[in-house]
Design a protein around this motif. Structure first.
Motif, PDB file in Angstrom:
ATOM      1  N   SER A 226       0.808  -1.371  -0.073  1.00  0.00           N
ATOM      2  CA  SER A 226       0.152   0.152  -0.059  1.00  0.00           C
ATOM      3  C   SER A 226       0.844   1.214  -0.117  1.00  0.00           C
ATOM      4  CB  SER A 226      -0.931  -0.130   1.186  1.00  0.00           C
ATOM      5  OG  SER A 226      -1.914  -1.183   1.256  1.00  0.00           O
ATOM      6  N   HIS A 227       1.926   1.366   0.717  1.00  0.00           N
ATOM      7  CA  HIS A 227       2.751   2.322   0.604  1.00  0.00           C
ATOM      8  C   HIS A 227       3.543   2.702  -0.487  1.00  0.00           C
ATOM      9  CE1 HIS A 227       6.824   4.231   2.671  1.00  0.00           C
ATOM     10  NE2 HIS A 227       6.055   4.933   2.012  1.00  0.00           N
ATOM     11  N   THR A 229       2.051   1.814  -3.379  1.00  0.00           N
ATOM     12  CA  THR A 229       1.224   2.319  -4.348  1.00  0.00           C
ATOM     13  C   THR A 229       0.834   3.667  -4.109  1.00  0.00           C
ATOM     14  OG1 THR A 229       0.064   0.214  -4.386  1.00  0.00           O
ATOM     15  CG2 THR A 229      -1.161   2.124  -4.828  1.00  0.00           C
ATOM     16  N   ARG A 230       0.942   4.203  -2.910  1.00  0.00           N
ATOM     17  CA  ARG A 230       0.714   5.843  -2.608  1.00  0.00           C
ATOM     18  C   ARG A 230       1.799   6.518  -3.155  1.00  0.00           C
ATOM     19  NH1 ARG A 230      -0.686   3.517   2.433  1.00  0.00           N
ATOM     20  NH2 ARG A 230       1.370   4.245   3.242  1.00  0.00           N
ATOM     21  N   GLU A 231       2.976   5.802  -3.002  1.00  0.00           N
ATOM     22  CA  GLU A 231       4.097   6.687  -3.548  1.00  0.00           C
ATOM     23  C   GLU A 231       4.490   6.743  -5.116  1.00  0.00           C
ATOM     24  OE1 GLU A 231       7.264   8.249  -1.466  1.00  0.00           O
ATOM     25  OE2 GLU A 231       5.167   8.607  -1.247  1.00  0.00           O
ATOM     26  N   PRO A 239      -1.178   4.307 -10.204  1.00  0.00           N
ATOM     27  CA  PRO A 239      -0.661   3.358  -9.368  1.00  0.00           C
ATOM     28  C   PRO A 239       0.347   2.414 -10.265  1.00  0.00           C
ATOM     29  CG  PRO A 239      -2.813   2.929  -9.746  1.00  0.00           C
ATOM     30  CD  PRO A 239      -2.641   4.367 -10.206  1.00  0.00           C
TER      31      PRO A 239
END
Length: 261
Positions: A226-227, A229-231, A239
């Protein structure tokens, strides 16, 4: 790559790609200065979500940036793209990479002595594109007597790019974090934490599509998928799954990663 240019040019590629129809290619952040010389048609490029930055250019130079660019095309792209090291900006352009950070500029703005390159490239067969550009850069190298950055700053940039923490790098070079931050910003235009962030993203981009995303996150130092993807959404504007669908076939055809903007 000519031997004299090895410390200054991280990569150079001539490309001539049929993309199957009009579209938009994402120019992703990297830890190098991007230098693009299109052939046939000017490069139609601007920062994502910044409409006023979009222009058609026969040469584009951009420094380090933490946001994507958008390259609009009609289904075909051709030219030469180089990735210059931060040291290369000084040696080949005569100025620190900091003066290019977050900007989209042309040769006339940065290196007037190289302004002839687009016209000469247009008149040269594709097989000679790389040789032509490399020879011009070798000549530029002889013209500049720009001071090298401090060795400890070069060491710090290399370590940050590979994902080392700012605190660890400051300890290694014997500076306070504040002083290190001042030196890094003066050299490349962004803070050490941003260099580390972009370096980690760059490492992940080399793995996305080749190993599972959870493995990419683990190998590149993200807390979890998830981290990661956020970056990617923050730095690439999408994404990893979207980038794979839209961009990966193009990059495979090209045989190398082309970074715009």
């Amino acid at each position: 790559m000519r031997g004299a240019l090895a410390p200054y040019v991280a990569s150079v590629v001539a490309y001539d790609v049929d993309l199957g129809g009009p579209g938009v290619h994402r120019g992703l952040p990297s830890t190098t200065v991007t230098f693009v010389l299109p052939v046939g048609e000017p490069l139609d490029v601007g920062w994502q979500d910044r409409p006023g930055s979009r222009e058609q250019r026969w040469s584009t130079l951009s420094g380090l940036h933490a946001h994507p660019a958008e390259i609009h095309h009609d289904g075909h792209q051709a030219g030469v793209q180089l990735a210059l090291t931060t040291t290369g900006a000084r040696a080949l352009l005569g100025l620190p990479a900091a003066e290019l950070a977050g900007l989209l500029l042309e040769l006339d703005d940065v290196a007037p002595a190289l302004r002839h390159l687009p016209e000469r490239l247009h008149a040269t067969p594709r097989a000679g594109w790389v040789d032509l550009v490399e020879q011009a850069l070798v000549e530029a190298l002889a013209q500049h007597d720009a001071p090298e950055p401090r060795a400890e700053v070069g060491h710090a940039l290399a370590r940050l790019t590979r994902g080392a923490s700012v605190a660890a790098v400051a300890d290694e070079v014997g500076y306070s974090r504040r002083h290190l931050g001042s030196l890094v910003r003066a050299e490349c235009g962004i803070a050490p934490k941003q260099v580390q962030r972009i370096g980690r993203f760059q490492a992940s981009r080399a793995l996305v599509g080749r190993v599972p995303l959870a493995d990419v996150a683990h190998r590149c130092g993200y807390a979890d998928q998830s981290h990661l993807t956020r970056e990617w959404v923050a730095l690439a504007g999408c994404p990893p799954s979207t980038w794979l669908r839209e961009e990966f076939p193009f990059l495979q055809d090209l045989g190398t990663t082309v970074e715009g903007g």
